[in-house]
Design an enzyme around this catalytic site. Structure first.
Site: not given
Length: 452
Positions: A43, A48, A51, A178, A182, A435, A440
Site C-alpha cells: 500500500c 495505494c 497510485k 480495478y 486505474e 443543494h 443529493e
C-alpha cells in the site's frame, strides 16, 4: 518453554505493522518483525499511496482545459515525469521512515531481512540465525501475477510502474480489474496513448454491471482504446518498443506493456506447507474466522489470506488478531458490507451488493439516475454521473449503493455508514438534500427504474 518473542511478524505492510505495534505498545508483548523489502508494504510503497498521488497528477490536464472554458487564462504545458517521480520517491521515503519510527516507538524489534518459518514456533532469518516465538503472524501480502506469454519478461507490473525512467508515449495495459483500469486512466491523463486488453466481455468484472458500462464508456470517450475479448499471444523487442501480437490476430507496437491481471498471495518459499500450514489453490494461507491457520501457533492476515484484498481490511484483521491472542477477547474481523473505491476517472464508489448479486437473493427495486453534473454541463462536457441504490423489496433495506462520479470515494465512505447500519430507502428519503451537489440525488430518487 521460554521464547525469544511473544510474537514474531513476517511482513512489514499495513496489517503486519499495525498488529506488531499494537501488540507491543498496548499489551507489553515482546514483538519481532521481519521485512525483506521496504517497510510499509504494498500500500505505502508500491500500491495505494503512490497510485493515488499519480491519480492526482493525472487529473490536472483535464482540470486546466476546464479552467480555460471557465474563463481562466491558462497556459497548458507538458508533464515533467522526472520531477514528479523524484518527488514521489521522496514521499515514499518519508512514509517508510514514519513506519519505522512507529515500530521503534512501540518497542518492536525490526529485522530488515527475509524470514521463513522453520517450525511452529521458530523463524529462520536470511542471515542464518533463528528466533523463537510463542505466536507467528504471516502478513506477507500479495504479489502481481505475470501471464505465461512468449517474452513476457519484457512487460512490467504495478511494482515497477511508479519508477519508470521515462513516461511512455504508447502504453498497453493488460487486464480489466480495478488496478488495470486505474492505471489506464492515470497514464491517459498524463498524456500517454493508452490501449487496454481484457480477455473478458467487459472491464471491472465482479462490480455492478451498469456501473461497469458507465465507466467503460467514459474511458473510451476520453481516449482509452479498450479491446475486450482480447489477450496477448506474444511479445517481441523491436526498434521503437515492444511488438505485441494479440489473440485477435492484430499486431501493435508499444513502448511499455503493463501487466495488471491480478495479484497472487505471497506465500511461496516461506516454509509454511513444510510445517503443516494449509495452503489453498491460489497460494492463499487458509485461516479460520480468527485468522488462525491449521498450525495453532501460526496466524495470517491481509492479502496473503486472499479474503478481501484491501489495506483497511488487513489493518482490521491485525487489530482483531491482537484482541484475540493478546487481549483475551476473541474477535473475528467483519468482512461484511465493506465500502471500496476504484480510482478510475471518474471514480467508482461502491458498498453492498451489485444489482446482479442482489437479484439472486430475492425481489429488489433499483433506483438509478445518470446525469450531467453542474460543473460539467456548464462548459458543455458530456461526462455523466451515475447514482444508484439497490433496495430489498421486502425489508426496504438498502442493499447496495453505487456512485460513479468525481470524488465518489469520498461519498461512498459516508454512504457506507448508512448501509452498515441497515438504513432503509425511507431513511434515505427522509434525509434532506444538500443543494446543489451531485450526492443529493441519493436522497431524491423517488421511482424505481426497474424491479426484479
Amino acid at each position: 518453554m521460554d521464547f525469544d518473542f511473544d510474537l514474531f511478524v513476517i511482513g512489514g505492510g499495513s496489517g503486519g505493522v499495525r498488529a506488531a505495534r499494537v501488540a507491543a505498545g498496548e499489551t507489553g508483548a515482546k514483538v519481532g518483525l521481519a521485512e525483506e523489502s521496504r517497510m510499509g508494504g504494498t500500500c505505502v510503497i508500491r500500491g495505494c499511496v503512490p497510485k493515488k498521488l499519480m491519480v492526482f497528477a493525472s487529473e490536472y490536464a483535464e482540470g486546466m482545459h476546464e479552467a480555460v472554458d471557465y474563463g481562466w487564462d491558462v497556459k497548458i504545458g507538458g508533464f515533467d515525469w522526472t520531477k514528479f517521480r523524484t518527488r514521489l520517491e521522496g514521499e515514499l521515503d518519508r512514509l517508510e521512515g514514519v513506519y519505522n519510527r512507529l515500530l521503534e516507538g512501540s518497542g518492536v524489534t525490526v529485522f530488515p531481512q527475509r524470514a521463513t518459518v522453520a517450525d511452529a514456533h521458530t523463524v529462520r532469518l536470511a542471515d542464518g540465525t533463528t528466533k523463537t516465538a510463542k505466536h507467528i503472524l504471516i502478513a506477507t501480502g500479495g504479489w502481481p501475477s505475470i501471464p505465461e506469454v512468449e517474452n513476457g519478461e519484457l512487460g512490467i507490473s504495478s511494482n515497477e510502474v511508479f519508477h519508470l525512467e521515462e513516461l511512455p508515449k504508447r502504453l498497453l495495459v493488460v487486464g480489466g480489474g480495478y488496478i488495470a483500469c486505474e492505471m489506464a486512466c492515470i497514464f491517459n491523463g498524463l498524456g500517454t496513448e493508452v490501449t487496454q486488453f481484457y480477455r473478458g466481455a467487459q472491464i471491472l468484472r465482479g462490480f455492478d454491471g451498469e456501473a461497469r458500462g458507465h465507466i467503460a464508456e467514459h474511458m473510451q470517450r476520453h481516449g482509452i482504446d479498450i479491446h475486450c475479448g482480447t489477450n496477448i499471444l506474444s511479445m517481441e523487442k523491436v526498434d521503437g518498443g515492444i511488438e505485441v501480437r494479440s489473440t485477435t490476430g492484430d499486431t501493435f507496437t508499444f513502448e511499455e506493456v503493463l501487466f495488471a491481471i491480478g495479484r497472487t498471495p505471497n506465500s511461496a518459499g516461506l516454509g509454511l506447507e513444510e510445517v503443516g500450514v494449509e495452503i489453498g489453490r491460489r497460494g492463499e494461507v487458509v485461516v479460520d474466522q480468527y485468522s488462525q491457520t491449521s498450525v495453532p501457533s501460526i496466524y495470517a492476515i491481509g492479502d496473503v489470506t486472499n479474503r478481501v484484498q484491501l489495506t483497511p481490511v488487513a489493518i482490521r484483521e491485525g487489530m482483531a488478531f491482537v484482541d484475540t491472542v493478546f487481549k483475551g477477547n476473541p474477535t473475528a474481523p467483519d468482512h461484511d458490507l465493506i465500502p471500496s473505491a476504484v480510482f478510475t476517472q471518474p471514480e467508482y464508489g461502491t458498498v453492498g451488493l451489485s444489482e446482479e448479486d442482489a437479484r439472486e437473493k430475492g425481489p429488489i427495486e433499483v433506483y438509478s439516475t445518470a446525469f450531467r453534473p453542474m460543473h460539467k454541463s456548464f462548459i458543455g462536457r458530456d461526462d455523466r454521473v451515475l447514482m444508484k441504490l439497490i433496495v430489498c423489496a421486502d425489508t426496504r433495506r438498502v442493499l447496495g449503493v453505487h456512485i460513479v462520479s468525481d470524488h465518489a470515494g469520498e461519498m461512498i465512505q459516508l454512504a457506507g455508514v448508512a448501509v452498515k447500519m441497515g438504513a432503509t430507502k425511507e431513511d434515505f428519503d427522509r434525509t434532506v438534500a444538500v443543494h446543489p451537489t451531485m450526492s443529493e440525488e441519493l436522497v431524491t430518487l423517488k421511482t424505481p427504474v426497474r424491479t426484479a
